[in-house]
Design an enzyme around this catalytic site. Structure first.
Site, short mmCIF file in Angstrom:
data_model
loop_
_atom_site.label_atom_id
_atom_site.label_comp_id
_atom_site.label_asym_id
_atom_site.label_seq_id
_atom_site.Cartn_x
_atom_site.Cartn_y
_atom_site.Cartn_z
N CYS A 164 44.64 35.87 50.28
CA CYS A 164 43.20 35.61 50.20
C CYS A 164 42.79 34.50 49.23
CB CYS A 164 42.47 36.90 49.83
SG CYS A 164 42.57 38.19 51.10
N TYR A 165 43.63 34.18 48.26
CA TYR A 165 43.22 33.14 47.30
C TYR A 165 43.43 31.73 47.82
CZ TYR A 165 48.20 32.64 45.98
OH TYR A 165 49.56 32.42 45.99
#
Length: 391
Positions: A164-165
């Protein structure tokens, strides 16, 4: 030596990298969150797990999500029953759909971004493709190059399994490429699917239900370049700085492992608390050179990992209720699309700023932050400068 310095200087841009266009895409299959618990337990033949279904329904109700898009169809799940089991040996079936749909969905977003940019795709010099789905050789970067018809000499970079980053990661990479290769234009594509992670419920893996309630499919594409030609290009945001940080005492908080059963994702309950406890450190470091310490004076592009994360960020930093409006809107309409999600938020920010008659692409503010959160725990922090919106 002097000639080497001159050559090096000639390769560098005059100004910072800028985002020149944004495009997004989602699969056609839409799932309403209110109906999803019944669908999920029916398709996974788990309706007898009534207590677990009640827990899942509560997760969905508290998720902040109205609807999600997924490439999985009911026909596919019926044809591949192992995918619907909790730990069915289904990697081949998952791969078969992911290696096709990942570049296809990425292409849809890329076509939109290039159309907005308005320049020929032959002017794309670099490609960064990011995904946690469909690991293959050659990868989705190669497939997109062929589908889109990019120049065969385009310089490609494939970024797999970041989670997700990585929406922040690809912007950091694109910034470095654009600013150190004068005249370059970087196509950035994040394309994420739930094909590797979808699975049936199990009383022994309640944490897996969180991902089933939140994750969705989507792709986002950007064109990034420095020193835009104002006669044919227009900056949307400038990438002022970009950094990455591993949070302390967060080992194992979010993990993903590729197995015969697909990509298994594990989330600890204290993930939101870990993020909120440490979020001020990268913020202070990023904005200290600008003399900014009032977090309500900047616009926010935060990865909407889940409602608890957004709520705790608001509380920790004392943010006004509307500061995370763009993130909450994307979470509501699309769910958590991993790396592509924060780029959807960026698109929502510029669109909403225009619709609301704001003076800049940052809701009328000059400075902003883009945050990506994910496994590690890792935080990507990108400082943005908005541009004026012409009347």
């Amino acid at each position: 030596m002097e000639s080497l310095k001159e050559m090096r200087k000639a390769q560098m841009s005059e100004g910072p990298a800028a985002i020149l266009a944004i495009g997004t895409a989602t699969p056609n299959n839409v799932y309403m969150q209110a109906d999803y618990p019944d669908y999920y337990f029916r398709m996974t033949k788990s309706e007898h797990m009534t207590e677990l279904k009640d827990k899942f329904r509560t997760l969905c109700e508290k998720s902040m999500i109205r609807k999600r898009h997924m490439c999985f169809s009911e026909e596919f799940l019926k044809a591949n029953p192992e995918v619907s089991k909790h730990m069915g040996k289904s990697l081949n079936a998952r791969q078969d759909i992911a290696v096709v749909e990942t570049p296809r969905l990425g292409n849809e977003a890329a076509v939109k971004a290039i159309k907005e940019w308005g320049q020929p795709k032959s002017s794309i010099t670099h490609l960064i493709f990011c995904s946690s789905a469909g690991v293959d050789m050659p990868g989705a970067d190669y497939q997109l190059t062929r589908i889109l018809g990019l120049n065969p000499s385009v310089k490609r970079m494939m970024v797999y399994q970041q989670g997700c980053y990585a929406g922040g990661t690809v912007l950091r990479l694109a910034k470095d490429l654009a600013e150190n290769n004068k005249g370059s234009r970087v196509l950035v594509v994040c394309s994420e699917l739930t094909a590797p992670t979808f699975r049936g419920p199990s009383p022994d893996a309640v944490d897996s239900l969180v991902g089933q309630a939140l994750f969705a499919d989507g792709a986002a594409a950007l064109v990034v370049g420095a020193d835009p030609d104002s006669s044919i290009e227009r900056a949307l945001y400038y990438l002022v700085s970009a950094s990455q940080m591993l949070l302390p005492d967060s080992d194992g908080a979010i993990e993903g492992h590729i197995r015969e059963e697909g990509l298994t994702v594990h989330l600890k309950k204290d993930v939101p608390a870990l993020f909120s406890a440490n979020i001020d450190t990268p913020l202070v470091e990023a904005f200290k050179p600008l003399g900014i310490s009032d977090w309500n004076s900047i616009f926010w592009i935060a990865h909407p990992g889940g409602p608890a994360i957004l709520d705790q960020i608001e509380e920790k930093l004392g943010l006004k209720e509307d500061k995370l409006r763009a993130s909450k809107h994307v979470m509501s309409e699309y769910g958590n699309m991993s790396s592509s999600c924060v780029l959807f938020v960026l698109d929502e920010m510029r669109s909403r700023s225009l619709q609301d008659g704001k003076s800049t692409t940052g809701e009328g503010l000059d400075w902003g932050v883009l945050f990506g959160f994910g496994p590690g725990l890792t935080v990507e922090t990108v400082v943005l400068r908005s541009v004026p919106i012409e009347a």
